[in-house]
Scaffold this motif. Structure first.
Motif, mmCIF file in Angstrom:
data_model
loop_
_atom_site.group_PDB
_atom_site.id
_atom_site.type_symbol
_atom_site.label_atom_id
_atom_site.label_comp_id
_atom_site.label_asym_id
_atom_site.label_seq_id
_atom_site.Cartn_x
_atom_site.Cartn_y
_atom_site.Cartn_z
ATOM 1 N N LEU A 221 1.074 -1.093 0.099
ATOM 2 C CA LEU A 221 0.028 0.236 0.028
ATOM 3 C C LEU A 221 0.555 0.862 -0.464
ATOM 4 N N THR A 222 1.648 1.419 0.941
ATOM 5 C CA THR A 222 3.038 2.373 0.984
ATOM 6 C C THR A 222 3.527 2.494 -0.146
ATOM 7 N N GLN A 223 3.974 1.726 -0.846
ATOM 8 C CA GLN A 223 5.184 2.118 -2.435
ATOM 9 C C GLN A 223 4.105 2.271 -2.804
ATOM 10 N N GLY A 224 2.342 2.392 -3.407
ATOM 11 C CA GLY A 224 1.465 2.995 -4.367
ATOM 12 C C GLY A 224 1.290 4.040 -4.466
ATOM 13 N N ASP A 225 1.452 4.711 -2.242
ATOM 14 C CA ASP A 225 1.465 6.220 -2.203
ATOM 15 C C ASP A 225 2.746 6.576 -2.942
ATOM 16 N N ALA A 226 3.629 5.983 -2.594
ATOM 17 C CA ALA A 226 5.688 6.583 -3.520
ATOM 18 C C ALA A 226 4.927 7.292 -4.957
#
Lengths: 124, 159
Positions: free
Chosen positions: A115-120
């Motif tokens: 999820l947080t990779q996607g945000d990055a």
């Protein structure tokens, strides 16, 4: 308060240690919202295995934590919903959106990594 | 007569009363209900379903009235055992009980999920409410002592 909150890299891990009263659930929301800012956490895992009951109030509070944390830049994953509690929640017809759940801590951190990779990527 | 009195006393000894004055009492009510359901022999997930329903009706008392009581009562007949939950308050009553059982009702500031949800978790559910006497919610969960024997008996009767 019967919740242990640990830092693990970019994530906060909140382990609920016993059944919680409504005020303790609200307190947990305050603490997490505060800690996300202080530690610049990207993700939260809430372990609810010790909760004997997840009723309409707790569900609403969890949803509120998810949405509040998101406004503070963190994604939240719930882990450890007891099988009997899961059955009760379905029979109750509680609305679980936008809760993200995982079976255990490893699965939760893997989900947060995604999820947080996607945000990055979105942020570039 | 004496036997009757003793039976009455036993009945009272079996029931558990939990005073509901604030949200910490919900935790007690849930734990007592779960313990009693397990003691009575309810299989999983019933103790959790009962505890969840109790949590909702007890919270209604705390939020809307401030104080009340939850009574947990075992009951049994020839082929069933069960647990009756009675939630009592002396509050102003629910103006529209029918509406309170609809999912979208928010007449007293709630989000209208509690009572309909509790009703779905239990086998029997009734509310009596008026402005003079307050609100009483009675709900029951029961199990046949021997599910298999019951099915056989039903089948024999039909044949």
């Amino acid at each position: 308060m019967s919740v242990a909150i640990l830092r693990q890299g970019d994530y906060l891990i909140a382990s609920i240690q016993s059944d919680l009263s409504d005020s303790e659930v609200i307190e947990l929301r305050h603490q997490l919202t505060e800690l996300v800012g202080r530690h610049r956490s990207r993700g939260i895992v809430i372990d609810v295995a010790a909760l004997e009951v997840i009723d309409s109030f707790v569900t609403r509070a969890l949803r509120s934590i998810v949405l509040t944390a998101r406004l503070r830049g963190a994604e939240t994953v719930i882990v450890g919903i007891h099988p009997d509690v899961a059955i009760a929640m379905v029979q109750f017809r509680l609305n679980l959106e936008p809760l993200r759940v995982a079976l255990d801590l490893d699965a939760a951190t893997a989900l947060l990594d995604r999820l947080t990779q996607g945000d990055a990527r979105d942020g570039r | 007569m004496e036997d009757e009195a003793r039976a009455g006393e036993q009945g009272r000894a079996d029931e558990v009363r939990v005073a509901i004055n604030d949200d910490a009492d919900l935790v007690t009510a849930r734990a007592e209900a779960r313990a009693m359901a397990q003691r009575l022999g309810f299989p999983r997930p019933d103790p959790t379903l009962i505890a969840t329903a109790i949590s909702e009706v007890a919270r209604n008392i705390v939020v809307h009235v401030g104080r009340g009581e939850i009574v947990l009562k075992p009951f049994e007949d020839a082929d069933r055992y069960g647990l009756e939950v009675i939630a009592i308050d002396k509050g102003p009553g629910i103006r529209d009980v029918e509406a309170a059982l609809r999912v979208d009702y928010s007449g007293r500031g709630g989000l209208g999920l509690g009572l309909p949800g509790a009703r779905r978790l239990m086998d029997e559910f009734e509310i009596a409410s008026d402005a003079d006497t307050g609100t009483t919610v009675k709900m029951k969960k029961w199990r046949f002592r021997d599910e298999l024997a019951r099915l056989r008996e039903e089948r024999r009767r039909r044949a």
